[in-house]
Design an enzyme around this catalytic site. Structure first.
Site, PDB file in Angstrom:
ATOM      1  N   HIS A   1      40.392  18.218  35.946  1.00  0.00           N
ATOM      2  CA  HIS A   1      39.106  17.532  35.984  1.00  0.00           C
ATOM      3  C   HIS A   1      38.696  16.682  37.617  1.00  0.00           C
ATOM      4  O   HIS A   1      39.899  16.680  38.038  1.00  0.00           O
ATOM      5  CB  HIS A   1      39.435  16.800  34.849  1.00  0.00           C
ATOM      6  CG  HIS A   1      37.718  16.021  34.738  1.00  0.00           C
ATOM      7  ND1 HIS A   1      37.223  15.320  35.684  1.00  0.00           N
ATOM      8  CD2 HIS A   1      36.821  17.290  33.584  1.00  0.00           C
ATOM      9  CE1 HIS A   1      35.749  14.768  35.013  1.00  0.00           C
ATOM     10  NE2 HIS A   1      35.566  15.407  33.884  1.00  0.00           N
TER      11      HIS A   1
ATOM     12  N   ASP B   1      46.586  13.443  32.280  1.00  0.00           N
ATOM     13  CA  ASP B   1      45.243  13.194  31.696  1.00  0.00           C
ATOM     14  C   ASP B   1      45.226  13.868  30.738  1.00  0.00           C
ATOM     15  O   ASP B   1      45.157  14.382  29.987  1.00  0.00           O
ATOM     16  CB  ASP B   1      44.419  13.738  33.137  1.00  0.00           C
ATOM     17  CG  ASP B   1      43.319  13.640  32.106  1.00  0.00           C
ATOM     18  OD1 ASP B   1      42.957  13.379  31.406  1.00  0.00           O
ATOM     19  OD2 ASP B   1      42.519  14.055  33.551  1.00  0.00           O
TER      20      ASP B   1
ATOM     21  N   CYS C   1      33.112  20.009  36.180  1.00  0.00           N
ATOM     22  CA  CYS C   1      33.567  19.001  36.953  1.00  0.00           C
ATOM     23  C   CYS C   1      35.244  19.786  37.132  1.00  0.00           C
ATOM     24  O   CYS C   1      36.401  19.344  37.479  1.00  0.00           O
ATOM     25  CB  CYS C   1      34.571  17.747  36.499  1.00  0.00           C
ATOM     26  SG  CYS C   1      32.424  16.773  36.351  1.00  0.00           S
TER      27      CYS C   1
END
Ligand code: PMP
Length: 433
Positions: free
Chosen positions: A135, A215, A381
């Site tokens: 992302h 993440d 994104c």
């Protein structure tokens, strides 16, 4: 525990229909008059009454600023705020709740690491290793770091099944060796749904003396996390993707690293003392929580974690895999649909992204909206990922605990309709028949 090794109970023990009653927003009808099918959970989830009530309860009964007050309300809100931190700590299986820092979200947490640990430890010629499925929140802060310190940002490529090609990843470790200071990767792709082998990659980074940032924005809502088993140096996620409020997220860091890092934001609450000459930072976790924190949001996050923990993340994951399996099986019968990401639902989370040749993703999402189905269209994104797939955009349906098989069927039916209406091949076929 690695996300890919999760064992799951039979799907029959899971009843999304009864859970829907917890989510007031899902009781409404869409403009089409049909029940709302909310399939945009990878962007943000909905909140159950239990979270809404916890937030409302805070404002109505005990809200005050935390940490600084001696009065009863301040003590109550401080207790609840710190209780939320302990809930997160248990949720992550952290060694101590001092390793759990509240941040505004995943984006803010990654930026904090880049600006503090990154500025302190990364220099010219060093490498930040990412994957092609990241992302932008896990790309741009590293590009910005590269602009500041002159390091290089390198991307591990993917295979045709939407997974990092392990051989090419090995080759990058061979090529760059100890120049790689950090491997920052998503545990689950927000577009492909790919579940990455977190533990294996952390071990590989450790063997090369590199740090890791995981993440977990698309992992924390769906699968159990164990930072003591996984051993990442940093792990981040956002509250709004797991039924919690916006404006709150988590930066987990290993204690010795957090202690060695300079604070990021300066101001109230993050200091031990201030003089006209300078300041001494507070101990963890306050050192990284300057100013009045998002108090009610943290309490709401704690309530969301309690809610999900009560249901059981393994059961939620199993349910999502079942929904994905159903979606894949039905979509296989719709010609012209290109499913992106792993073709086997067992390799992914509850995310189904696709493209239809000749049809713009926005047209697909708009058509779905007329059918009361909320999906997302665009690059999500993840522009480098889409470029590597030869696409400018895709359409994404993403499932959560409250989604049903019936919604999956409505979604696939809408895909059929879109194709018949918008795709050049579909239109031709319609005219002929
Ligand atoms: N990483 C991933 C994998 C995500 O899915 C998202 C949200 N789409 C983010 C980072 C950014 O999260 P936030 O916008 O909550 O900071």
């Amino acid at each position: 525990m690695d996300p890919s090794t999760i064992t799951t109970p039979p799907a029959t023990s899971f009843d999304p229909q009864s859970l829907r009653a917890d989510f007031p927003i899902l009781l409404q009808k869409a403009a089409s008059g049909e029940p709302l099918a909310y399939l945009d959970n990878a962007a943000s989830t909905q909140r159950p009454r239990q979270v809404i009530d916890a937030i409302s309860d805070c404002y109505q009964r005990y809200y005050a600023n935390v940490h600084r007050g001696i009065h009863t309300l301040s003590e109550s809100s401080t207790d609840r705020y710190e209780q939320a931190r302990r809930s997160v700590s248990v949720f992550l299986n952290a060694a101590s709740s001092d390793e759990v820092l509240f941040a505004a979200g995943t984006t803010a947490a990654i930026n904090t690491v880049a600006r503090t640990w990154g500025d302190q430890n990364v220099g010219r010629g060093d490498v930040i290793l990412l994957t092609m499925m990241e992302h932008h929140a896990n790309i741009v802060p590293w590009h910005q770091l590269a602009e500041r310190v002159g390091c290089e940002v390198v991307f591990a490529p993917l295979n045709d099944n939407g997974q990092v090609d392990q051989q090419q990843l090995d080759a990058l470790w061979q090529q760059h060796g100890s120049r790689i200071k950090l491997f920052a990767f998503t545990a689950v792709s927000n577009v492909l749904g790919t579940i990455n082998p977190v533990q294996q990659w952390v071990r590989q980074a450790q063997q090369h003396g590199a740090r890791t940032l995981v993440d977990a924005a698309q992992t924390a809502p769906h699968m159990a996390i164990d930072v003591q088993a996984w051993q990442p140096d940093f792990l981040v996620f956002s509250g709004h993707k797991l039924c919690g409020p916006t404006g709150i997220g988590v930066l987990y860091g290993r204690r010795e690293l957090l202690e060695s890092m300079p604070p990021f934001l300066g101001g109230g609450a993050m200091i031990q003392s201030v003089t006209t000459e300078g300041f001494a930072p507070a101990e963890l976790p306050d050192k990284f929580e300057a100013g009045t924190p998002p108090i009610t949001e943290a309490i709401g996050l704690g309530a969301a974690i309690d809610y999900l923990t009560d249901i059981g993340l393994e059961r939620i994951h199993r349910h999502e895999v079942n929904l994905t399996q159903h979606a894949h099986a039905l979509l296989a019968d719709v010609p012209g649909v290109r499913l992106i990401g792993p073709q086997d639902p067992a390799d992914k989370s509850g995310i189904v992204s696709f493209a239809i040749e000749g049809v713009h993703a926005h047209d697909i999402a708009q058509w779905m909206d007329t059918r009361g189905i909320a999906v997302r269209a665009g690059h999500h994104c993840a522009m480098p990922l889409h470029k590597s797939l030869g696409l400018s955009s895709s359409t994404r349906a993403s499932f959560y605990l409250y989604n049903t098989m019936d919604e999956v069927e409505r979604f696939v039916e809408a895909v059929r309709e879109v194709r018949a209406k918008f795709a050049p091949q579909g239109r031709r076929r319609r005219r002929r028949s």
